[in-house]
Design an enzyme around this catalytic site. Structure first.
Site, PDB file in Angstrom:
ATOM      1  N   ARG A   1       0.837  -1.208   0.000  1.00  0.00           N
ATOM      2  CA  ARG A   1       0.000   0.000   0.000  1.00  0.00           C
ATOM      3  C   ARG A   1       0.871   1.257   0.000  1.00  0.00           C
ATOM      4  O   ARG A   1       0.519   2.275  -0.599  1.00  0.00           O
ATOM      5  CB  ARG A   1      -0.979   0.005   1.170  1.00  0.00           C
ATOM      6  CG  ARG A   1      -0.318  -0.019   2.529  1.00  0.00           C
ATOM      7  CD  ARG A   1      -1.352   0.115   3.645  1.00  0.00           C
ATOM      8  NE  ARG A   1      -0.745  -0.203   4.929  1.00  0.00           N
ATOM      9  CZ  ARG A   1      -1.059   0.374   6.074  1.00  0.00           C
ATOM     10  NH1 ARG A   1      -1.993   1.307   6.106  1.00  0.00           N
ATOM     11  NH2 ARG A   1      -0.490   0.023   7.200  1.00  0.00           N
TER      12      ARG A   1
ATOM     13  N   SER B   1      -5.036   5.255   5.585  1.00  0.00           N
ATOM     14  CA  SER B   1      -4.744   3.818   5.543  1.00  0.00           C
ATOM     15  C   SER B   1      -4.383   3.324   4.154  1.00  0.00           C
ATOM     16  O   SER B   1      -3.509   2.481   3.995  1.00  0.00           O
ATOM     17  CB  SER B   1      -5.959   3.016   6.028  1.00  0.00           C
ATOM     18  OG  SER B   1      -6.310   3.409   7.320  1.00  0.00           O
TER      19      SER B   1
ATOM     20  N   GLU C   1     -19.199   2.949  -0.229  1.00  0.00           N
ATOM     21  CA  GLU C   1     -18.430   2.309  -1.301  1.00  0.00           C
ATOM     22  C   GLU C   1     -19.207   2.211  -2.609  1.00  0.00           C
ATOM     23  O   GLU C   1     -18.633   2.309  -3.686  1.00  0.00           O
ATOM     24  CB  GLU C   1     -17.972   0.905  -0.868  1.00  0.00           C
ATOM     25  CG  GLU C   1     -16.927   0.920   0.243  1.00  0.00           C
ATOM     26  CD  GLU C   1     -17.487   1.269   1.601  1.00  0.00           C
ATOM     27  OE1 GLU C   1     -18.715   1.092   1.833  1.00  0.00           O
ATOM     28  OE2 GLU C   1     -16.715   1.716   2.472  1.00  0.00           O
TER      29      GLU C   1
ATOM     30  N   PHE D   1     -14.383  -3.868   1.632  1.00  0.00           N
ATOM     31  CA  PHE D   1     -15.521  -2.966   1.415  1.00  0.00           C
ATOM     32  C   PHE D   1     -15.777  -2.768  -0.087  1.00  0.00           C
ATOM     33  O   PHE D   1     -16.915  -2.799  -0.541  1.00  0.00           O
ATOM     34  CB  PHE D   1     -15.274  -1.621   2.101  1.00  0.00           C
ATOM     35  CG  PHE D   1     -14.984  -1.753   3.571  1.00  0.00           C
ATOM     36  CD1 PHE D   1     -15.716  -2.632   4.367  1.00  0.00           C
ATOM     37  CD2 PHE D   1     -13.967  -1.023   4.174  1.00  0.00           C
ATOM     38  CE1 PHE D   1     -15.447  -2.768   5.717  1.00  0.00           C
ATOM     39  CE2 PHE D   1     -13.695  -1.161   5.516  1.00  0.00           C
ATOM     40  CZ  PHE D   1     -14.428  -2.029   6.294  1.00  0.00           C
TER      41      PHE D   1
ATOM     42  N   HIS E   1      -5.412  -3.701   2.376  1.00  0.00           N
ATOM     43  CA  HIS E   1      -5.732  -4.445   3.609  1.00  0.00           C
ATOM     44  C   HIS E   1      -6.430  -5.765   3.304  1.00  0.00           C
ATOM     45  O   HIS E   1      -7.370  -6.158   3.984  1.00  0.00           O
ATOM     46  CB  HIS E   1      -6.582  -3.605   4.559  1.00  0.00           C
ATOM     47  CG  HIS E   1      -5.859  -2.399   5.094  1.00  0.00           C
ATOM     48  ND1 HIS E   1      -5.436  -1.382   4.275  1.00  0.00           N
ATOM     49  CD2 HIS E   1      -5.479  -2.058   6.341  1.00  0.00           C
ATOM     50  CE1 HIS E   1      -4.825  -0.466   5.006  1.00  0.00           C
ATOM     51  NE2 HIS E   1      -4.830  -0.846   6.249  1.00  0.00           N
TER      52      HIS E   1
ATOM     53  N   ASP F   1      -7.570  -6.395  13.457  1.00  0.00           N
ATOM     54  CA  ASP F   1      -8.942  -5.928  13.203  1.00  0.00           C
ATOM     55  C   ASP F   1      -9.921  -7.094  13.056  1.00  0.00           C
ATOM     56  O   ASP F   1     -11.138  -6.919  13.176  1.00  0.00           O
ATOM     57  CB  ASP F   1      -9.004  -5.040  11.963  1.00  0.00           C
ATOM     58  CG  ASP F   1      -8.598  -3.600  12.286  1.00  0.00           C
ATOM     59  OD1 ASP F   1      -8.498  -3.279  13.484  1.00  0.00           O
ATOM     60  OD2 ASP F   1      -8.377  -2.818  11.347  1.00  0.00           O
TER      61      ASP F   1
ATOM     62  N   ARG G   1      -1.746  -4.782   3.950  1.00  0.00           N
ATOM     63  CA  ARG G   1      -1.514  -3.760   4.972  1.00  0.00           C
ATOM     64  C   ARG G   1      -0.061  -3.770   5.434  1.00  0.00           C
ATOM     65  O   ARG G   1       0.609  -2.745   5.445  1.00  0.00           O
ATOM     66  CB  ARG G   1      -2.424  -4.027   6.166  1.00  0.00           C
ATOM     67  CG  ARG G   1      -2.077  -3.187   7.382  1.00  0.00           C
ATOM     68  CD  ARG G   1      -3.060  -3.424   8.523  1.00  0.00           C
ATOM     69  NE  ARG G   1      -2.677  -2.653   9.693  1.00  0.00           N
ATOM     70  CZ  ARG G   1      -2.200  -3.203  10.818  1.00  0.00           C
ATOM     71  NH1 ARG G   1      -2.047  -4.522  10.909  1.00  0.00           N
ATOM     72  NH2 ARG G   1      -1.879  -2.443  11.839  1.00  0.00           N
TER      73      ARG G   1
END
Lengths: 283, 313
Positions: free
Chosen positions: B7, B34, B55, B80, B106, B114, B164
């Site tokens: 990322r 993020s 989204e 998402f 992620h 998470d 991530r």
């Protein structure tokens, strides 16, 4: 553009012809959405034959105004208008929903000249319109973006995501219209999940709203005209309409949401629209 | 070994793309920090749109921007974008063949703490089934930059998966990157380890362990899940006679399935799949989760030994 009495008569005549075409196309197809196509005809007529800047000879003209039919099941009304405006030959209308034809059951932009975007899965059109509006602002184009939603359609959550985006980004080049015919496939919108009062909800989301009779061409145009001038806010016109408008035995009947006329019904309907049974030759 | 998150590399590449191409615009669904989309935002705020936690609206708006000739990159968490906005991906983007780049960060178990709600383990399966889309899963930071540049050059829908945490950097600037063309990471004849993303590093470790035991394994990096490189897969099957796939994804529908689809038609050989075994993840440190869900080099080693036993004599 001024609306002279002669122009108004011409638009009424255009709308009448579009209704005839819609009925003929759907009868030939043997399936499709009659009620919601007929309820949208006057709005689409006002846009394509009076309000919008567009050029059927140059469908991708950069400065054209855009129309997104978010309630994709109303496609037959748009197809009839696009054909009448000159985007494609009328003979295609009679191949609606047939394999190999250019007119899909729900609008598919890659197969039909003049269509801006694909729709049919409800709730997607306003976000797309917002994207075009943002792009036009970024590239300093003065186009207006019109999007037609169904009243049942605005039960989709994405519509409200997009409503927030348009207001937040002050997309004053967007004018949305709700074809508020009060019916969805299973019955009345109020009975299934009420959206009333519609206009105050949109106002609460930051939109400028107007309510009109969606079959009165003069009112439609009088609502569309000021929409270009409002700054800093998106525009919503709640157009009160009648499902199946123009055919007495279809008006306000939920049964014609997703059903095409039979040949018998077409024969009964055409004289109500001042058409002879000349269409029979097609059948 | 250098470690860097894909990322991070993507964020840098996006900023460079912003400088090179005025038509690149970026959409974000919150999370701009993020996803590293904020690197672009800082330099090109007028071409950056944070549409909030929505989204479906993000992908739909991206479609509209593309209709007017811009090149939108839609950035959020993989889970998402691919799960919540699937209908928009299917119709407005893929059916319409719009030039929208969907960047899901992620992805995989290594989101870690998470937990299962954020751990996207089905994105390959649900994106690669859609017509017209290209599905990418870069192996490291260097390859991610090349992938970002490559997708900006082509016109059409793309989904790219990013991670991530830091991944080992195992490729070089000079290595080729061609969409749809797998990269050979190590030569070998007894078994082929076909992996994607983070699991390519684990496959290389596995190859070393196997080599110490006298087993020669070929390692292939599949950075393009769709269109998959059939030729490289068929050659590997012909030349090694045994295949192990490895991915940070559910066992059903992902890389293993895609490889199996190629092999059953062309060169059926024994195969093992290292993947998440049809279960959701949980909270935990990334390394801990990779061990618990059997996505480590040792698991690839065991799968390789199993599959070699099943080879035809």
């Amino acid at each position: 553009m001024t609306l002279t009495p002669a122009k108004l008569d011409e638009l009424k005549e255009t709308a009448r012809h579009l209704r005839i075409d819609v009925l003929k196309m759907l009868t030939l197809a043997g399936s499709g959405h009659t009620g919601g196509s007929l309820s949208a005809v006057d709005i689409i007529t006002a846009l394509y034959f009076h309000k919008m800047r567009h050029d059927p000879q140059n469908p991708r003209w950069d400065e054209r105004d855009r129309f997104i039919l978010s309630k994709g099941h109303g496609g037959p009304a748009l197809y009839a208008a696009l054909s009448k405006a000159g985007y494609f030959d009328r003979r295609h209308l009679w191949q609606l929903r047939q394999a190999g034809g250019i007119l899909q059951g729900h609008p598919f932009s890659r197969s039909t000249p003049g269509l801006e975007c694909t729709s049919g899965s409800l709730g997607q059109g306003l976000s797309i319109a917002n994207g075009i509006a943002l792009a036009c602002k970024l590239t300093k184009k003065s186009c207006q973006i019109y999007v037609l939603l169904g009243d049942g359609e605005i039960q989709e959550g994405q519509v409200w995501e997009a409503a927030m985006s348009a207001a937040h980004h002050k997309l004053d080049n967007i004018c949305a219209i709700v074809d508020n015919n009060g019916l969805q496939i299973d019955g009345s919108v109020d009975g299934i999940k009420s959206l009333n009062p519609i206009a105050p909800r949109w106002r609460a989301f930051g939109w400028e709203t107007r309510e009109i009779d969606g079959h009165d061409l003069k009112q439609i145009i009088q609502a569309l005209d000021p929409a270009d001038k409002v700054k800093g806010k998106p525009q919503m016109i709640v157009a009160h309409t009648i499902k199946g408008k123009g055919v007495s035995f279809m008006e306000g009947k939920v049964g014609y949401h997703g059903v095409a006329p039979t040949r018998e019904e077409l024969k009964r309907a055409l004289p109500e629209l001042g058409a002879s049974i000349e269409a029979e030759s097609l059948l | 070994m250098e470690m860097k998150a894909t990322r991070d590399a993507f964020g840098e590449a996006l900023r460079e793309l912003g400088r090179e191409k005025r038509k690149v615009v970026v959409l974000s669904g919150d999370l701009e920090d993020s996803t590293r989309a904020e690197y672009f935002k800082k330099e090109f705020p007028e071409r950056f749109f944070n549409l909030g936690i929505a989204e479906q609206d993000i992908l739909g708006t991206a479609v509209g921007l593309s209709l007017d000739g811009l090149i939108p990159f839609a950035c959020s968490f993989a889970v998402f974008l691919t799960n919540r906005a699937y209908g928009i991906l299917r119709i407005s983007i893929c059916y319409n063949k719009r030039n929208v780049k969907v960047i899901g960060s992620h992805a995989g178990l290594t989101v870690g703490e998470d937990g299962a709600t954020a751990q996207c383990l089905e994105d390959f399966a649900i994106t690669r089934v859609l017509p017209n889309i290209i599905v990418l899963s870069p192996v490291d930071a260097v390859e991610t930059k090349k992938a970002a540049k490559a997708i900006a050059e082509l016109c059409g829908p793309v989904y790219m998966r990013l991670g991530r945490g830091p991944y080992p950097v195992i490729t070089k600037e000079s290595d080729p990157f061609i969409i749809g063309k797998a990269n050979l990471m190590r030569e070998g004849d007894d078994v082929a380890l076909i992996a994607t993303g983070l699991m390519v590093s684990e496959a290389l470790k596995a190859a070393k362990i196997l080599s110490d035991e006298g087993i020669s394994s070929r390692v292939i990096n599949i950075h393009t899940i769709k269109p998959i490189d059939e030729e490289t897969i068929i050659d590997a099957a012909k030349e090694t006679g045994a295949i192990v796939t490895a991915e940070e994804h559910q066992i059903h529908g992902g890389l293993g399935s895609a490889v199996a689809e190629v092999l059953v038609k062309n060169e059926p050989v024994p195969m093992e799949m290292v993947a998440v075994q049809d279960t959701f993840g949980e909270s935990g440190a990334p390394e801990e989760l990779l061990r618990k869900y059997h996505l480590k080099a040792v698991d690839i080693v065991n799968a390789a030994k199993d599959v070699i036993k099943r080879k035809r004599g």
